[in-house]
Design an enzyme around this catalytic site. Structure first.
Site, PDB file in Angstrom:
ATOM      1  N   HIS A 123       6.799  -2.057  -7.067  1.00 44.58           N
ATOM      2  CA  HIS A 123       6.565  -0.859  -6.268  1.00 44.58           C
ATOM      3  C   HIS A 123       7.767   0.086  -6.283  1.00 44.58           C
ATOM      4  O   HIS A 123       7.604   1.299  -6.259  1.00 44.58           O
ATOM      5  CB  HIS A 123       6.227  -1.249  -4.829  1.00 44.58           C
ATOM      6  CG  HIS A 123       5.752  -0.097  -3.999  1.00 44.58           C
ATOM      7  ND1 HIS A 123       4.610   0.613  -4.302  1.00 44.58           N
ATOM      8  CD2 HIS A 123       6.281   0.492  -2.883  1.00 44.58           C
ATOM      9  CE1 HIS A 123       4.433   1.571  -3.407  1.00 44.58           C
ATOM     10  NE2 HIS A 123       5.444   1.532  -2.544  1.00 44.58           N
ATOM     11  N   SER A 171       5.219   6.726  -3.072  1.00 46.09           N
ATOM     12  CA  SER A 171       4.431   5.932  -2.139  1.00 46.09           C
ATOM     13  C   SER A 171       3.837   6.836  -1.058  1.00 46.09           C
ATOM     14  O   SER A 171       3.082   7.750  -1.376  1.00 46.09           O
ATOM     15  CB  SER A 171       5.300   4.813  -1.550  1.00 46.09           C
ATOM     16  OG  SER A 171       4.519   3.829  -0.928  1.00 46.09           O
TER      17      SER A 171
END
Length: 255
Positions: A228, A95
């Site tokens: 995610h 990320s």
């Protein structure tokens, strides 16, 4: 921290592996800390020595001000990484850590000590803009975003004392991500391997595939089941990909 070449506030060496032919330097997500990568160090040592980056403003560095500028953070990590380049190393970032890893790789290549590979996880390529781009700003928005992405257990977010401890780092990291602007430049000399979850709302597969434009060497894409934070449930597959790539580099042929 123990290990060679010496102690550093920036790196946690949970499982020193002095005989490993290669290091893997891991950069956490927004709000994350070095301990997120403790399981990686446990699984890869002694074949790979894992260094987990500890950003200021969290855990044992919680009394230090967090860095709210991603480029400035990359400058500081690259400067601290120098002594650890006495053996080949790769970078892995998830990320926010993926973009940070990219910027660190740029700086290290410019200094003549670039990584053997950059692994980017759960993040679209730099320069890929979204018409619906949105970043949380208030504390309420930050917590709602973390719940949506399942970045930490709800029990932690429901605990007021814990929330007070982690919110400053979260706010700082989201500010850093919000303020980041990609600066066009030459592609990296090292290969890039991108990984993502097939249900990640923040990193669609085609957006992640665009990382191929940021390297003049090889590019690979691995899509795994999950959102995610797919890499938590898919740790074995992620590490299999990482080890396979590291083993293909001449410097790590003994893996």
């Amino acid at each position: 921290m123990t290990g060679i070449p010496g102690d550093s506030p920036w790196f946690r060496n949970y499982r020193p592996a002095p005989d490993a032919p290669v290091r893997l330097v891991c950069l956490p997500h927004a709000g994350g800390s070095a301990s997120f990568y403790f399981p990686v160090a446990r699984e890869l040592s002694p074949r790979v020595e894992v260094l987990a980056v500890q950003y200021p403003g969290r855990q044992d560095r919680r009394t230090e001000p967090a860095v709210t500028d991603l480029e400035a953070l990359a400058d500081r990590i690259a400067a601290a990484l120098g002594p650890w380049t006495d053996r080949p190393y790769a970078l892995f970032g998830h990320s926010m850590g993926a973009v940070l890893g990219f910027e660190v790789a740029r700086r290290m290549e410019a200094a003549g000590s670039g990584p053997t590979e950059l692994f980017v996880s759960g993040r679209r390529a730099p320069g890929v803009d979204r018409a619906d781009e949105w970043h949380p700003e208030t504390d309420e928005e930050v917590v709602a975003e973390i719940r949506k992405l399942d970045g930490t257990g709800d029990a932690l977010l429901d605990d007021e004392e814990t929330l007070r401890m982690i919110l400053p780092a979260l706010r700082a990291d989201y500010r850093a991500v919000r303020g980041y602007r990609y600066r066009p430049g030459p592609p990296l000399d090292c290969p890039v391997t991108a990984l993502t979850g097939d249900r990640d709302p923040r990193a669609l597969v085609e957006e992640v595939r665009a990382w191929e434009h940021h390297t003049r060497s090889g590019f690979g894409l691995r899509v795994l089941p999950g959102g995610h934070f797919y890499l938590v449930d898919q740790q074995a597959e992620v590490l299999r990909t990482v080890e396979d790539r590291l083993a293909r580099t001449p410097v790590a042929a003994s893996l």
